[in-house]
Design an enzyme around this catalytic site. Structure first.
Site, mmCIF file in Angstrom:
data_model
loop_
_atom_site.group_PDB
_atom_site.id
_atom_site.type_symbol
_atom_site.label_atom_id
_atom_site.label_comp_id
_atom_site.label_asym_id
_atom_site.label_seq_id
_atom_site.Cartn_x
_atom_site.Cartn_y
_atom_site.Cartn_z
ATOM 1 N N THR A 60 -1.300 1.492 -14.269
ATOM 2 C CA THR A 60 -1.720 0.111 -14.021
ATOM 3 C C THR A 60 -2.640 -0.281 -15.171
ATOM 4 O OG1 THR A 60 -3.632 0.796 -12.788
ATOM 5 C CG2 THR A 60 -1.646 0.374 -11.526
ATOM 6 N N GLU A 71 1.917 -0.238 -8.079
ATOM 7 C CA GLU A 71 1.797 0.751 -7.005
ATOM 8 C C GLU A 71 2.911 0.627 -5.974
ATOM 9 O OE1 GLU A 71 -0.567 -1.000 -8.387
ATOM 10 O OE2 GLU A 71 -2.493 0.065 -8.431
HETATM 11 P P1 ADP Z 1 -1.357 -4.869 -13.479
HETATM 12 O O1 ADP Z 1 -1.068 -3.566 -14.080
HETATM 13 O O2 ADP Z 1 -1.515 -6.023 -14.402
HETATM 14 O O3 ADP Z 1 -2.382 -4.843 -12.377
HETATM 15 P P2 ADP Z 1 0.650 -5.313 -11.500
HETATM 16 O O4 ADP Z 1 1.961 -5.929 -11.724
HETATM 17 O O5 ADP Z 1 0.624 -4.033 -10.803
HETATM 18 O O6 ADP Z 1 0.048 -5.213 -12.892
HETATM 19 O O7 ADP Z 1 -0.284 -6.346 -10.771
HETATM 20 C C1 ADP Z 1 -0.164 -6.553 -9.409
HETATM 21 C C2 ADP Z 1 -0.982 -7.733 -9.000
HETATM 22 O O8 ADP Z 1 -0.491 -8.914 -9.592
HETATM 23 C C3 ADP Z 1 -0.932 -8.016 -7.516
HETATM 24 O O9 ADP Z 1 -1.812 -7.190 -6.806
HETATM 25 C C4 ADP Z 1 -1.339 -9.488 -7.478
HETATM 26 O O10 ADP Z 1 -2.728 -9.657 -7.569
HETATM 27 C C5 ADP Z 1 -0.717 -10.027 -8.737
HETATM 28 N N1 ADP Z 1 0.551 -10.688 -8.427
HETATM 29 C C6 ADP Z 1 1.787 -10.189 -8.552
HETATM 30 N N2 ADP Z 1 2.708 -11.104 -8.199
HETATM 31 C C7 ADP Z 1 2.042 -12.208 -7.833
HETATM 32 C C8 ADP Z 1 2.422 -13.518 -7.360
HETATM 33 N N3 ADP Z 1 3.695 -13.876 -7.202
HETATM 34 N N4 ADP Z 1 1.441 -14.382 -7.066
HETATM 35 C C9 ADP Z 1 0.151 -14.053 -7.218
HETATM 36 N N5 ADP Z 1 -0.275 -12.861 -7.672
HETATM 37 C C10 ADP Z 1 0.658 -11.942 -7.978
#
Ligand code: ADP
Length: 543
Positions: A185, A331
């Site tokens: 992440t 995750e």
């Molecule tokens: P990073 O490694 O940047 O954290 P992730 O893809 O794992 O990448 O991030 C997940 C987070 O992204 C989620 O917990 C949420 O906060 C945000 N997220 C993902 N999709 C959406 C969505 N459609 N709308 C709002 N927030 C989103």
């Protein structure tokens, strides 16, 4: 009594086996890193993934060894997805947009034995190679003609390496729970943490991606994942594609509006997926060249950050492309919810439908969702109450690699997403905020996401970010940061008046700052921690 059914393990190798057998003639098209468009078929990819497996075996790679990749979405990366995991090693996709120090940390933490890199990232790796303690050698993903001079130790050329290998390889019969791939992440706070997927979790997730109420991938689609293969497995599309035999289009390094448009059009892409910033670029390009339409594109999946209402409307009304709003996280492999309409929404006025589409969608089968208050009590699914969003399911992490972050599940196996959300009686989940971004004003919570979505609905606003700034009376109040559209103008007063027409009066930001750029994370999300640091001590006019 036990059922009397076969216990065949769910393995990633079975996906490419199936693609070869039943969709061997289906095309995989890539914008190559060297430039030209490359085409071949699943049958070709299958053979070459076995050559990759033989090459790794020749390096002495054993089951469970981590193999890093720094690569764009292309056919060679596709081969690595299957060759590495298929032979029992762990595919570790590294996000090249991270800072060099973070990449060093991640590769060392993962103990990558070899790194496969696109030409683009050779200079980056050269900078840090002497700090990569576990890496024994590098494979540059190109042919002899394009092989660069490099100071990388033990660097070999991909095409030369695999060209020498046999395409016969018996995929090992692994335990389906064996580790298959690893993704860190981006770690907006603290060090990045590794999510270790298994063969089983990956195959189960692929089934969900292929369901019509999931993403609906099938052999009838031409699918272009613009979301990178180094970001949460390109949202599972690489595996799901082989499961269903979809034609795939890989955009390589070309993520800008014109490059994406070219492939959408020339390859007749019907389904594509990416984060909102990518679609912002495409829509800007289309508006600048008003003769351009999207006649082949039927559906676009928008996730990673909230899809603003104005973006959903632009795709649906101006270009006749259906938007599927999706939510998930690294995750979660990553898919958790998708925003398809229910049967009862068909035929309803667009105003009612859009109110559903801006939500992040309904849980896929396999994902349990609930929202809880700070004491862990479950909150009602009434679309109003909001709380911490918890998840569990067979493609959701049990804990981070090497135990980083300690126990991440509660006693009933629920994982806290760090998001705050509502759930409505129809099952639609809506993210209010990340728990650390929500603005706490006088005991009430204000959603930064809602305000950002409203702000980008103004025609002069290109991108917006809202953060909480300390306030003597209210604890925190919202500050709106805005990048204006090229050539457009709007004053602070006009913008606040516009916002006042969209949200409750006490939620209207206290101030607006116009900026030239906004910081993003390596996965394209607004980097709010940086903004909060930058605007710490900012004096609001209301303070
Ligand atoms: P990073 O490694 O940047 O954290 P992730 O893809 O794992 O990448 O991030 C997940 C987070 O992204 C989620 O917990 C949420 O906060 C945000 N997220 C993902 N999709 C959406 C969505 N459609 N709308 C709002 N927030 C989103």
């Amino acid at each position: 009594m036990r059922g009397l059914m076969q216990d065949r393990p769910l393995l990633i190798s079975s996906l490419i086996e199936y693609a070869n057998q039943y969709h061997g003639d289906v095309e995989l098209v890539s914008r190559s890193v060297e430039g030209p468009i490359h085409r071949y078929t699943y049958a070709d990819a299958y053979k070459r993934s076995k050559q990759v497996a033989n090459a790794l075996a020749g390096f002495g790679v054993r089951e469970g060894d981590r193999i890093g990749t720094l690569a764009w979405n292309t056919y060679r990366h596709f081969e690595l997805y299957y060759g590495i995991s298929g032979m029992g090693a762990v595919l570790h996709t590294i996000n090249p947009r991270l800072f060099p120090d973070q990449i060093t940390y991640i590769a060392n933490h993962a103990e990558d034995r070899f790194i496969f890199t696109d030409l683009t990232f050779v200079p980056l790796l050269e900078q840090i190679a002497d700090k990569l303690t576990s890496v024994e050698g590098y494979v540059v993903m190109t042919d002899e003609a394009n092989m660069p001079e490099t100071s990388l130790p033990n660097a070999v050329c991909y095409e030369t390496l695999i060209g020498k290998q046999s395409a016969d390889f018996d995929w090992p019969k692994l335990d389906e729970s064996a580790a298959s791939s690893l993704c860190y992440t981006s770690g907006t706070t603290g060090n990045p943490k590794g999510v270790m997927y298994s063969h089983r979790s990956t195959v189960l997730h692929s089934f969900a991606v292929c369901t019509i109420d999931g993403i609906g991938m099938s052999s009838h689609e031409v699918v272009m994942p613009v979301v990178p293969m180094f970001h949460a497995n390109a949202w599972g599309t690489i595996y799901a594609a082989a499961m269903c035999g979809a034609k795939m289009v890989f955009p390589g390094a070309g993520m800008d509006g014109p490059s994406i448009y070219q492939l959408l059009d020339e390859e007749k892409v019907s389904l594509t997926l990416a984060v909102p910033t990518v679609w912002l670029g495409l829509l800007q390009h289309l508006r600048a060249e008003s003769n351009k339409k999207l006649p082949y594109m039927q559906r676009v999946v928008i996730g990673g950050s909230a899809a603003p209402q104005s973006m959903i409307e632009a795709f649906e009304k101006d270009y006749d492309v259906q938007v599927i709003h999706a939510w998930g996280m690294t995750e979660m492999s990553p898919l958790g919810t998708t925003g398809n309409m229910r049967a009862k929404h068909a035929g309803r006025p667009y105003d009612e439908q859009i109110a559903v589409k801006v939500k992040q969608g309904r849980a896929l089968y396999g994902v349990d969702l609930k929202i809880v208050d700070d004491d862990g009590n479950e909150l009602p699914r009434d679309g109003v109450a909001f709380g911490r969003l918890l998840v569990r399911g067979p493609w959701i992490t049990n804990g981070y690699f090497k135990g980083e972050g300690g126990d991440v599940l509660d006693a009933d196996s629920w994982f806290d997403t760090g998001d705050v959300a509502t759930l409505d009686p129809d099952g639609y989940m809506q993210i209010t905020d990340r728990s650390k971004d929500v603005i706490k004003s006088g005991g009430e919570w204000i959603s930064s996401i809602d305000l950002e979505n409203d702000a980008v609905g103004h025609p002069a606003v290109q991108e917006a970010a809202v953060i909480g700034v300390a306030h003597p009376k209210w604890d925190e109040r919202p500050l709106l940061l805005v990048i204006k559209q090229d050539g457009a103008d709007v004053s602070k007063e006009e913008l606040l008046e516009y916002m006042a027409g969209k949200v409750a009066k006490w939620q209207v930001p206290d101030d607006v700052v116009f900026v030239d750029e906004l910081p993003h994370t390596a996965t394209g999300k607004l980097l709010k921690t940086k903004l909060r640091d930058e605007y710490e001590g900012y004096r609001l006019p209301t303070a």
